[in-house]
Design a protein around this motif. Structure first.
Motif, PDB file in Angstrom:
ATOM      1  N   THR A  21     -25.782   8.435  37.706  1.00 39.02           N
ATOM      2  CA  THR A  21     -26.626   7.591  38.566  1.00 39.02           C
ATOM      3  C   THR A  21     -27.422   8.440  39.551  1.00 39.02           C
ATOM      4  N   ALA A  22     -26.824   9.526  40.047  1.00 41.61           N
ATOM      5  CA  ALA A  22     -27.532  10.346  41.030  1.00 41.61           C
ATOM      6  C   ALA A  22     -28.794  10.948  40.427  1.00 41.61           C
ATOM      7  N   SER A  23     -28.650  11.655  39.293  1.00 41.11           N
ATOM      8  CA  SER A  23     -29.835  12.271  38.668  1.00 41.11           C
ATOM      9  C   SER A  23     -30.821  11.199  38.215  1.00 41.11           C
TER      10      SER A  23
ATOM     11  N   PRO B 188     -19.134  15.702  49.190  1.00 43.59           N
ATOM     12  CA  PRO B 188     -19.348  17.018  48.580  1.00 43.59           C
ATOM     13  C   PRO B 188     -20.737  17.165  47.973  1.00 43.59           C
ATOM     14  N   CYS B 189     -21.359  16.064  47.614  1.00 47.91           N
ATOM     15  CA  CYS B 189     -22.701  16.131  47.018  1.00 47.91           C
ATOM     16  C   CYS B 189     -23.749  16.525  48.056  1.00 47.91           C
ATOM     17  N   HIS B 190     -23.437  16.362  49.330  1.00 45.55           N
ATOM     18  CA  HIS B 190     -24.404  16.613  50.402  1.00 45.55           C
ATOM     19  C   HIS B 190     -23.948  17.749  51.323  1.00 45.55           C
TER      20      HIS B 190
ATOM     21  N   GLY C 175     -28.960  11.684  47.651  1.00 45.67           N
ATOM     22  CA  GLY C 175     -28.717  12.256  46.334  1.00 45.67           C
ATOM     23  C   GLY C 175     -27.543  11.565  45.666  1.00 45.67           C
ATOM     24  N   CYS C 176     -26.385  11.572  46.325  1.00 47.17           N
ATOM     25  CA  CYS C 176     -25.202  10.937  45.742  1.00 47.17           C
ATOM     26  C   CYS C 176     -25.537   9.457  45.496  1.00 47.17           C
ATOM     27  N   ASP C 177     -25.106   8.982  44.364  1.00 44.34           N
ATOM     28  CA  ASP C 177     -25.542   7.730  43.730  1.00 44.34           C
ATOM     29  C   ASP C 177     -26.296   6.704  44.582  1.00 44.34           C
ATOM     30  N   LYS C 178     -25.594   6.042  45.493  1.00 38.28           N
ATOM     31  CA  LYS C 178     -26.197   4.879  46.170  1.00 38.28           C
ATOM     32  C   LYS C 178     -27.100   5.287  47.316  1.00 38.28           C
TER      33      LYS C 178
ATOM     34  N   SER D  93     -20.192   8.407  50.029  1.00 37.93           N
ATOM     35  CA  SER D  93     -19.657   9.469  49.184  1.00 37.93           C
ATOM     36  C   SER D  93     -18.938   8.862  47.985  1.00 37.93           C
ATOM     37  N   GLU D  94     -19.580   8.981  46.835  1.00 39.94           N
ATOM     38  CA  GLU D  94     -19.103   8.301  45.624  1.00 39.94           C
ATOM     39  C   GLU D  94     -17.627   8.575  45.299  1.00 39.94           C
ATOM     40  N   PRO D  95     -17.165   9.817  45.407  1.00 40.56           N
ATOM     41  CA  PRO D  95     -15.778  10.036  44.981  1.00 40.56           C
ATOM     42  C   PRO D  95     -14.741   9.444  45.925  1.00 40.56           C
ATOM     43  N   PHE D  96     -15.090   9.226  47.177  1.00 37.91           N
ATOM     44  CA  PHE D  96     -14.059   8.893  48.167  1.00 37.91           C
ATOM     45  C   PHE D  96     -14.099   7.463  48.687  1.00 37.91           C
TER      46      PHE D  96
ATOM     47  N   GLY E 141     -24.154  19.743  45.755  1.00 40.12           N
ATOM     48  CA  GLY E 141     -25.091  19.010  44.908  1.00 40.12           C
ATOM     49  C   GLY E 141     -24.419  17.822  44.255  1.00 40.12           C
ATOM     50  N   HIS E 142     -25.261  16.928  43.760  1.00 39.63           N
ATOM     51  CA  HIS E 142     -24.714  15.720  43.138  1.00 39.63           C
ATOM     52  C   HIS E 142     -24.336  15.995  41.685  1.00 39.63           C
ATOM     53  N   CYS E 143     -23.761  15.013  41.015  1.00 37.18           N
ATOM     54  CA  CYS E 143     -23.308  15.175  39.632  1.00 37.18           C
ATOM     55  C   CYS E 143     -24.457  15.711  38.778  1.00 37.18           C
ATOM     56  N   MET E 144     -24.117  16.650  37.896  1.00 41.15           N
ATOM     57  CA  MET E 144     -25.183  17.350  37.162  1.00 41.15           C
ATOM     58  C   MET E 144     -25.353  16.857  35.735  1.00 41.15           C
TER      59      MET E 144
HETATM   60 FE1  FES Z   1     -21.988  12.186  44.264  1.00 37.57          FE
HETATM   61 FE2  FES Z   1     -21.555  11.927  41.490  1.00 37.57          FE
HETATM   62  S1  FES Z   1     -20.128  12.018  43.142  1.00 37.57           S
HETATM   63  S2  FES Z   1     -23.361  12.043  42.625  1.00 37.57           S
END
Ligand code: FES
Length: 574
Positions: free
Chosen positions: A203-205, A56-58, A124-127, A88-91, A196-199
Motif C-alpha cells: 500500500t505504501a509504494s 520505522p518507515c519514517h 509514506g507508511c500506508d495510511k 505506524s502500520e506495524p504497531f 523507509g516504507h515497505c519495498m
Molecule cells: Fe510502513 Fe509497510 S509498515 S509501509
C-alpha cells in the motif's frame, strides 16, 4: 501566471498588520530566535511531519525535515515543522485505518489554524499518504507531497526478502514445518534493513506512486529509496518548490481533477498496486469534489497492462524499480493511457514532467508487449453477496480459482478465525470458501488487513497454498491469494455477508465480475428477520466519532461530514 504579493499571503494576517495580535505573533516569533529578515513578507511553509519513534518507515524524517527546511530557506520561505500523528502500520492497533481520518482532520486543522501559506506533506507508511492528502485537499492551500521512499531490499543469506510478502510465505512454511526457529530468526533479522516504507508493491509504494501520478510530488520522487542521497536532495528540492507554489498560487484544486484521479488509477493498475487504493483514492477524490465510483477502477483496469515486475505480483523490489528508471519510466510507457496535459505541482504538465524518461531494465519495467498481464491487477465485483461491490486482486490470485463455486466455512470475527483455523477438526476442504464476517469499517472496527485469511493448517500440510477467501476486511498490498475484499455493505451493518452460514454455496466469477450467495430469496428473508445488530464497539472518544460517521468501503471510509468540499471560514485573528 498569477503572482501573489507579500501582502496577499495568508500569513500576512498574522504578521503584517499593525495591531495588538500581530505584535504578539511577531514578538513570539522573535522569542524563537527569528528576526523579520527570516519571516517578514515570506511564505510560511508548514512541514507536516509524521515522524515518530515508533514508526520505522519514517525513521529518516527528522533529517529529511531539516533538508526540506534548507530548500524552503533557499527559496526565500519561512519553514515551520508541524508534527502530526504518525500511523505506524506495524504497531498501531486495531488498524491504522481507524486513524487515517484522524490524520486527515489533524492535517486540515493544522493548516487552517496556523499562519500557513503552503505545505510540504511528509508521509509514506500506508495510511499517511491518503490521510495527509485528504486533509490538505480540504484546506486547499498550495501543497506538495514528499514521499518517504521505500527501504532497501531485505536479505536472508543469499535470498532477497520483500516486506510482507515473504513474511506470509515463510510463516506458512514454518506452520507447515518446512523451516524452523533458526531460519525464522534469520528472516526476522534481515527483512527490514534500512529506514523507509515497505519495498514491495504494498500500500505504501502504491499510494506514494498514486500521489506522484496525481501530480502531487516532484517527478520521480516516489521511487527513490529512503536511504539514497537522491532522497535527501529531492527533499530539499521539494521545500524549494513549495515556496514557489505559494507565489504562483498553485493550489490542490487545480491539480486534483477527475483526469488526475484517472491517471492515478491507471498507474496503480500498471504497478499491480494494492487493493487499498480502491478505498483511499475514492476518499481523496471525494475531498476534491470528484465522484469516483468503483466501476471506474474496473474500467481503467481493463485497458491498462501490468508493467511493473514487482512483488507480490512480480519478481523484483522497489530498489530495482528505481534503478530501472522508476515511476517516470513506467508512466512514460503508458502514453495516451494517461492524461498528459494534467497539471502538476511543478507547474508543468504531467507529459512535460515525463520528458526524457527512460527504462534501464526492461525486465523490471516491461513494455506493454511484454506486460505481466494485459489487464490491471484489480477487478471490481458485484452480486447478491456484495450489492455495493467488492474487489479482488486477480493478478495475485490462482487462475484456477477465478471461477469457483464452493461451500462456505464461516468465521464470526477474527477471534473465531484465530481459534479454529488450525483445528484439525475443522470441516474444510480445498474447495471450501473461507468467509470472515465482522472485519469491516465498523465491525472490526477499522477494517484491518485480515483479508488474506490463513490456509487451514491441515490443508497446508497437504500442499494447498490458495483458496477462495471472502471478507469485509482489507488486505495488505504485500499479500496475495484469491482473496475477495471490501465486501460492502459489511456484515456489521447487516450486509448479506452477515447472513452466510457454513455450507452455503458461494460462486465467485471474476471474468463475469460477480460474487453470489446461491440461496433462494425466501431463505435470505428468513435469515434477515433473525439477524440482530451488534452493539457499536465504542461508547466514547474518537472511536465513537468514528463509529457514528464512518462510511462504507465503496465510499472510501471517510467521515460523512468531511467527504466533500465546502467552505470553512478562515479563523478570526483577535
Ligand atoms: Fe510502513 Fe509497510 S509498515 S509501509
Amino acid at each position: 501566471m498569477r503572482r501573489v504579493q507579500p501582502e496577499q499571503l495568508r500569513s500576512h494576517r498574522w504578521y503584517g498588520v499593525k495591531d495588538l495580535r500581530a505584535f504578539g505573533h511577531r514578538s513570539r516569533t522573535k522569542q524563537m530566535g527569528y528576526g523579520p529578515e527570516d519571516y517578514a513578507g515570506k511564505p510560511v511553509i508548514a512541514i507536516v511531519n509524521t515522524w515518530s519513534d515508533i514508526n520505522p518507515c519514517h525513521t529518516h524524517f527528522r533529517q529529511r525535515a531539516e533538508e526540506v527546511k534548507r530548500g524552503v530557506w533557499q527559496a526565500g520561505g519561512f519553514p515551520v515543522e508541524l508534527p502530526a500523528i504518525s500511523l505506524s502500520e506495524p504497531f498501531q492497533k486495531p488498524s491504522t485505518m481507524l486513524y487515517r481520518n484522524l490524520l486527515a482532520m489533524e492535517t486540515e486543522e493544522l493548516l487552517r489554524s496556523y499562519p500557513i501559506d503552503g505545505a510540504v506533506l511528509m508521509g509514506g507508511c500506508d495510511k499517511t499518504t491518503p490521510g495527509l492528502v485528504m486533509g490538505a485537499t480540504s484546506m486547499n492551500l498550495p501543497a506538495i507531497y514528499l514521499p518517504g521512499g521505500p527501504m532497501l531490499k531485505g536479505r536472508w543469506g543469499s535470498t532477497v526478502l520483500g516486506s510482507g510478502s515473504d513474511v506470509w510465505k515463510y510463516w506458512d512454511a514454518k506452520r507447515a514445518g518446512e523451516i524452523g526457529e533458526c531460519e525464522w530468526e534469520g528472516i526476522e533479522n534481515g527483512i527490514a534493513r534500512s529506514p523507509g516504507h515497505c519495498m514491495t508493491m504494498g500500500t505504501a509504494s502504491t499510494m506514494t506512486s498514486a500521489a506522484e501520478a496525481l501530480g502531487l510530488t516532484l517527478p520521480g520522487a516516489a521511487s527513490i529509496p529512503a536511504a539514497f542521497s537522491d532522497h535527501a536532495r529531492m527533499a530539499t528540492a521539494t521545500g524549494r518548490r513549495a515556496v514557489e507554489m505559494v507565489w504562483e498560487d498553485l493550489r490542490l484544486d487545480q491539480i486534483l481533477t477527475p483526469t488526475a484521479f484517472d491517471n492515478a488509477i491507471a498507474v496503480v493498475m500498471a504497478l499491480g498496486g494494492s487493493t487499498n487504493a480502491a478505498i483511499h483514492l475514492v476518499a481523496m477524490a471525494r475531498r476534491a469534489g470528484v465522484e469516483l465510483p468503483l466501476i471506474r477502477f474496473d474500467e481503467i483496469a481493463r485497458r491498462v497492462p501490468v508493467l511493473a515486475n514487482i512483488r507480490p505480483s512480480g519478481q523484483y523490489l522497489m530498489e530495482d524499480f528505481y534503478d530501472a528508471g522508476g515511476l517516470r519510466a513506467l508512466m512514460g510507457l503508458l502514453g495516451d493511457r494517461l492524461d498528459q496535459v494534467a497539471t502538476t505541482v511543478t507547474g508543468r504538465t504531467l507529459g512535460e514532467n515525463l520528458d526524457g524518461a527512460r527504462v534501464h531494465d526492461p525486465d523490471v519495467i516491461r513494455d506493454p508487449e511484454h506486460a505481466l498481464s494485459d489487464e490491471g491487477g484489480l477487478a471490481v465485483l458485484w452480486g447478491s453477496l456484495a450489492p455495493s461491490g467488492c474487489v479482488v486482486k486477480h493478478t495475485a490470485a490462482s487462475p484456477n480459482l477465478l471461477q469457483h463455486t464452493g461451500p462456505a466455512v464461516v468465521f464470526d470475527g477474527y477471534e473465531d478465525l484465530a481459534a479454529r483455523i488450525d483445528d484439525d477438526g475443522l470441516q474444510v476442504s480445498e474447495d471450501s470458501v473461507l468467509v470472515l464476517q465482522g472485519a469491516g469499517p465498523l465491525g472490526a472496527p477499522g477494517m484491518p488487513e485480515w483479508g488474506m485469511l490463513p490456509i487451514p493448517r491441515k490443508l497446508l500440510r497437504r500442499g494447498v497454498t490458495d483458496m477462495v477467501r471472502i471478507s469485509d476486511a482489507r488486505m495488505s498490498g504485500t499479500s496475495y491469494g484469491t482473496c475477495v475484499l471490501h465486501v460492502a455493505p459489511e456484515a456489521h451493518v447487516g450486509g448479506p455477508l452477515a447472513l452466510v452460514r457454513d455450507g452455503d454455496p458461494i460462486r465467485l466469477d471474476v471474468p463475469g465480475r460477480r460474487l453470489d450467495l446461491l440461496l433462494d430469496e425466501d431463505e435470505l428473508v428468513r435469515r434477515r428477520a433473525d439477524w440482530k445488530p451488534r452493539p457499536q464497539p465504542y461508547v466514547r472518544g474518537y472511536g465513537q466519532l468514528f463509529s457514528r460517521h464512518i462510511t462504507q468501503a465503496d465510499s472510501g471510509c471517510d467521515f460523512d461530514f468531511l467527504a466533500q468540499p465546502g467552505e470553512i471560514p478562515e479563523p478570526a485573528i483577535h
